[in-house]
Design a protein around this motif. Structure first.
Motif, PDB file in Angstrom:
ATOM      1  N   TYR A 163       0.844  -1.198   0.000  1.00  0.00           N
ATOM      2  CA  TYR A 163       0.000   0.000   0.000  1.00  0.00           C
ATOM      3  C   TYR A 163       0.882   1.251   0.000  1.00  0.00           C
ATOM      4  O   TYR A 163       0.665   2.180  -0.780  1.00  0.00           O
ATOM      5  CB  TYR A 163      -0.927  -0.005   1.222  1.00  0.00           C
ATOM      6  N   TYR A 164       1.876   1.254   0.871  1.00  0.00           N
ATOM      7  CA  TYR A 164       2.744   2.415   1.014  1.00  0.00           C
ATOM      8  C   TYR A 164       3.453   2.745  -0.307  1.00  0.00           C
ATOM      9  O   TYR A 164       3.502   3.898  -0.725  1.00  0.00           O
ATOM     10  CB  TYR A 164       3.758   2.152   2.130  1.00  0.00           C
ATOM     11  N   HIS A 165       3.989   1.711  -0.962  1.00  0.00           N
ATOM     12  CA  HIS A 165       4.703   1.950  -2.224  1.00  0.00           C
ATOM     13  C   HIS A 165       3.774   2.570  -3.267  1.00  0.00           C
ATOM     14  O   HIS A 165       4.125   3.538  -3.938  1.00  0.00           O
ATOM     15  CB  HIS A 165       5.274   0.632  -2.778  1.00  0.00           C
ATOM     16  N   ILE A 166       2.595   2.010  -3.413  1.00  0.00           N
ATOM     17  CA  ILE A 166       1.668   2.501  -4.432  1.00  0.00           C
ATOM     18  C   ILE A 166       1.190   3.908  -4.091  1.00  0.00           C
ATOM     19  O   ILE A 166       1.138   4.791  -4.947  1.00  0.00           O
ATOM     20  CB  ILE A 166       0.469   1.539  -4.573  1.00  0.00           C
ATOM     21  N   ARG A 167       0.904   4.086  -2.797  1.00  0.00           N
ATOM     22  CA  ARG A 167       0.404   5.387  -2.356  1.00  0.00           C
ATOM     23  C   ARG A 167       1.437   6.474  -2.642  1.00  0.00           C
ATOM     24  O   ARG A 167       1.104   7.590  -3.031  1.00  0.00           O
ATOM     25  CB  ARG A 167       0.092   5.303  -0.851  1.00  0.00           C
ATOM     26  N   ARG A 168       2.691   6.116  -2.438  1.00  0.00           N
ATOM     27  CA  ARG A 168       3.779   7.057  -2.669  1.00  0.00           C
ATOM     28  C   ARG A 168       3.857   7.453  -4.151  1.00  0.00           C
ATOM     29  O   ARG A 168       4.026   8.617  -4.489  1.00  0.00           O
ATOM     30  CB  ARG A 168       5.079   6.395  -2.216  1.00  0.00           C
ATOM     31  N   VAL A 169       3.721   6.476  -5.028  1.00  0.00           N
ATOM     32  CA  VAL A 169       3.782   6.780  -6.463  1.00  0.00           C
ATOM     33  C   VAL A 169       2.583   7.653  -6.859  1.00  0.00           C
ATOM     34  O   VAL A 169       2.734   8.639  -7.586  1.00  0.00           O
ATOM     35  CB  VAL A 169       3.803   5.473  -7.306  1.00  0.00           C
ATOM     36  N   VAL A 170       1.405   7.284  -6.358  1.00  0.00           N
ATOM     37  CA  VAL A 170       0.205   8.063  -6.691  1.00  0.00           C
ATOM     38  C   VAL A 170       0.373   9.507  -6.235  1.00  0.00           C
ATOM     39  O   VAL A 170       0.023  10.444  -6.960  1.00  0.00           O
ATOM     40  CB  VAL A 170      -1.050   7.424  -6.047  1.00  0.00           C
ATOM     41  N   GLU A 171       0.947   9.692  -5.053  1.00  0.00           N
ATOM     42  CA  GLU A 171       1.131  11.046  -4.535  1.00  0.00           C
ATOM     43  C   GLU A 171       2.075  11.847  -5.434  1.00  0.00           C
ATOM     44  O   GLU A 171       1.799  12.996  -5.772  1.00  0.00           O
ATOM     45  CB  GLU A 171       1.681  10.981  -3.104  1.00  0.00           C
ATOM     46  N   ARG A 172       3.151  11.200  -5.835  1.00  0.00           N
ATOM     47  CA  ARG A 172       4.137  11.874  -6.695  1.00  0.00           C
ATOM     48  C   ARG A 172       3.492  12.271  -8.027  1.00  0.00           C
ATOM     49  O   ARG A 172       3.681  13.378  -8.519  1.00  0.00           O
ATOM     50  CB  ARG A 172       5.331  10.932  -6.924  1.00  0.00           C
ATOM     51  N   LEU A 173       2.730  11.347  -8.617  1.00  0.00           N
ATOM     52  CA  LEU A 173       2.125  11.629  -9.919  1.00  0.00           C
ATOM     53  C   LEU A 173       1.033  12.687  -9.800  1.00  0.00           C
ATOM     54  O   LEU A 173       0.858  13.507 -10.694  1.00  0.00           O
ATOM     55  CB  LEU A 173       1.580  10.330 -10.537  1.00  0.00           C
ATOM     56  N   ALA A 174       0.312  12.671  -8.687  1.00  0.00           N
ATOM     57  CA  ALA A 174      -0.736  13.671  -8.484  1.00  0.00           C
ATOM     58  C   ALA A 174      -0.112  15.064  -8.338  1.00  0.00           C
ATOM     59  O   ALA A 174      -0.617  16.044  -8.886  1.00  0.00           O
ATOM     60  CB  ALA A 174      -1.573  13.328  -7.257  1.00  0.00           C
ATOM     61  N   GLU A 175       1.029  15.119  -7.625  1.00  0.00           N
ATOM     62  CA  GLU A 175       1.765  16.390  -7.502  1.00  0.00           C
ATOM     63  C   GLU A 175       2.136  16.919  -8.884  1.00  0.00           C
ATOM     64  O   GLU A 175       1.984  18.097  -9.176  1.00  0.00           O
ATOM     65  CB  GLU A 175       3.085  16.167  -6.748  1.00  0.00           C
ATOM     66  N   LEU A 176       2.635  15.992  -9.694  1.00  0.00           N
ATOM     67  CA  LEU A 176       3.058  16.355 -11.043  1.00  0.00           C
ATOM     68  C   LEU A 176       1.866  16.913 -11.832  1.00  0.00           C
ATOM     69  O   LEU A 176       1.959  17.939 -12.481  1.00  0.00           O
ATOM     70  CB  LEU A 176       3.625  15.110 -11.732  1.00  0.00           C
TER      71      LEU A 176
END
Lengths: 167, 323
Positions: free
Chosen positions: A149-162
């Protein structure tokens, strides 16, 4: 552990119960699980003196376990269908022309993904692109579901920031 | 409505929660309690619903990301002349019968062909002269390499050829009465709906069609150029194209650059086994710019239809109705 008469009945009937269960659920791996459950349940029965017909009781227990499996499966399917609707129904509040991602944005997303730690990227892609569940990813990689969960959540957060920075 | 304006209406904390939910909902094995908790969260305010809608849309769009893997091909080495199984011909019931009627020309093509791919498949093959061929979805070719010849007939679909230079005959791909020849380099030929498109990626390709011998009926393509011809017709003059877009299928993608909706859906339809049926022409004409994965063509068709406010119903293996 001393085998109770109930378990003895179950053991001697096992090939028949297994065939019946496999016929009910149509999958030998699932049937195996159900038989395992049944065994555990039967071994927890304390007073098997009170049972008249041990064979019939064992058969009934396996049947109930198969029915329980179906109910669980059905509930699972219902939940999955609801989640599917939630995630893939069209979004009325957002104007149609924006529902497709332009190539520039896609390139930026690809680049950002490349910059993510290898493991995070891999886990994210397994889930988003290949549709593998968190549990299965956890099993394959040998980490906890929370870590997945943490790994995916981290990627989603980064992409959403972008996305937000490019809007 | 500007994007910035919309976003400023969504509180950052709510946006973070929305992304948490996206990841939880897509985890698989969500419990009933969690689902109810999500519904309660989403129902708190229009802002919560909007935040979720926004993150959901983003999650849907991420379907086009590059997974870093080379294309799914080579899926399988195509089999040479598999016998037609009786089962595939003995179909019963009204639905199956109508599907068979649609599929009949495909069956005939398939019986003539040496290499075929099914819906959504891609396959590579090495030809007898050492050239290689990458076949895209729903494609069929027949080959003739006897006595030094290097003839490939593209019966349907699309293929890219990496041609091995040879002293003898040029490598020749025929389709709908025209021929595309090269001796080296790589080029792609597609034959869809009575029109052939030839795209040169490396090396030069000469494309001939129409009346034999007339000089106007030959077009020479440089790398990055493309021409088209209709069945039995002469090729149009060469034009420059974006190879990444044109040949995106090699990497398992479809790229639309300002493509009309119906044309985009038809293109995606090549990657599914179902026939596409439109029961409406009510979609607007705004062009589509998007990237989709070919292996997720069903989801892509659905997403495209939703952009036009249309609904999609699918009878697996038979038909997709867009209404």
């Amino acid at each position: 552990m001393e085998l109770t008469r109930l378990l003895q009945s179950f053991a001697s009937l096992r090939p028949r119960i297994e065939a019946l269960t496999r016929g009910r659920v149509g999958c030998s791996a699932t049937a195996e699980d159900i038989l395992q459950d049944t065994w555990v349940r039967l071994s927890n029965v304390r007073h098997d003196d009170a049972i008249d017909n041990h064979a019939a009781f064992a058969m009934r227990a396996a049947k109930n376990a198969a029915i329980g499996h179906f109910r669980k499966q059905q509930r699972r399917n219902e939940i999955d269908a609801e989640v599917n609707d939630l995630l893939w129904q069209s979004v009325d509040e957002i104007s149609p022309e924006r529902i497709v991602m332009g190539r520039d944005m896609l390139r930026a997303v690809d680049a950002a993904l490349q910059d993510m730690p290898e493991r995070s990227r891999r886990i994210f892609l397994m889930n988003r692109i290949n549709g593998v569940s968190h549990r299965e990813i956890a099993r394959q990689i040998g980490i906890s579901e929370e870590a997945v969960y943490y790994h995916i959540r981290r990627v989603v957060e980064r992409l959403a920031e972008l996305r937000d920075s490019q809007a | 409505m500007g994007k910035g304006q919309e976003r400023s209406e969504i509180d950052r904390g709510v946006a973070l929660d929305a992304r948490d939910w996206i990841v939880r909902l897509t985890a698989g094995n969500l419990s009933r309690q969690e689902l109810e908790r999500f519904r309660a969260w989403q129902a708190q305010s229009p802002e919560h619903a909007r935040a979720f809608a926004r993150e959901k849309q983003f999650w849907q769009l991420l379907q086009g990301v590059n997974d870093g893997n080379p294309p799914a091909a080579p899926v399988a080495v195509p089999t040479l002349r598999r016998p037609v199984s009786r089962r595939s011909l003995l179909v019963g019931g009204a639905l199956a019968a109508s599907a068979a009627a649609v599929a009949a020309p495909r069956v005939i093509t398939w019986m003539r062909s040496d290499f075929t791919t099914g819906s959504g498949e891609q396959a590579t093959a090495t030809l007898p002269d050492g050239s290689t061929m990458l076949l895209n979805t729903n494609s069929s070719v027949a080959i003739d390499f006897r006595a030094g010849r290097r003839l490939v007939s593209l019966l349907a679909g699309e293929a890219e050829f990496a041609v091995k230079p040879a002293a003898g005959a040029p490598f020749s791909v025929s389709a709908l009465g025209g021929s595309s020849d090269a001796n080296g380099g790589a080029y792609a030929v597609r034959s869809i709906a009575g029109e052939v498109t030839v795209t040169a990626s490396t090396g030069t390709v000469s494309v001939t069609g129409g009346e034999a011998g007339a000089a106007a009926n030959m077009v020479s393509l440089a790398p990055g150029q493309q021409t088209r011809y209709l069945s039995g017709g002469a090729p149009r003059s060469a034009s420059d194209v974006d190879l990444d877009t044109e040949l995106a299928w090699r990497a398992g993608r479809v790229v639309f650059d300002a493509r009309p909706f119906s044309s985009a859906v038809a293109e995606l339809g090549r990657y599914v086994s179902e026939r596409l049926v439109f029961t409406t022409h009510a979609h607007d004409a705004s062009p589509i710019t998007a990237v989709f994965l070919t292996r997720d063509a069903h989801a892509a068709i659905e997403a495209l239809a939703h952009t036009q406010g249309l609904s999609v119903r699918r009878v697996p293996g038979v038909v997709i109705v867009i209404s």
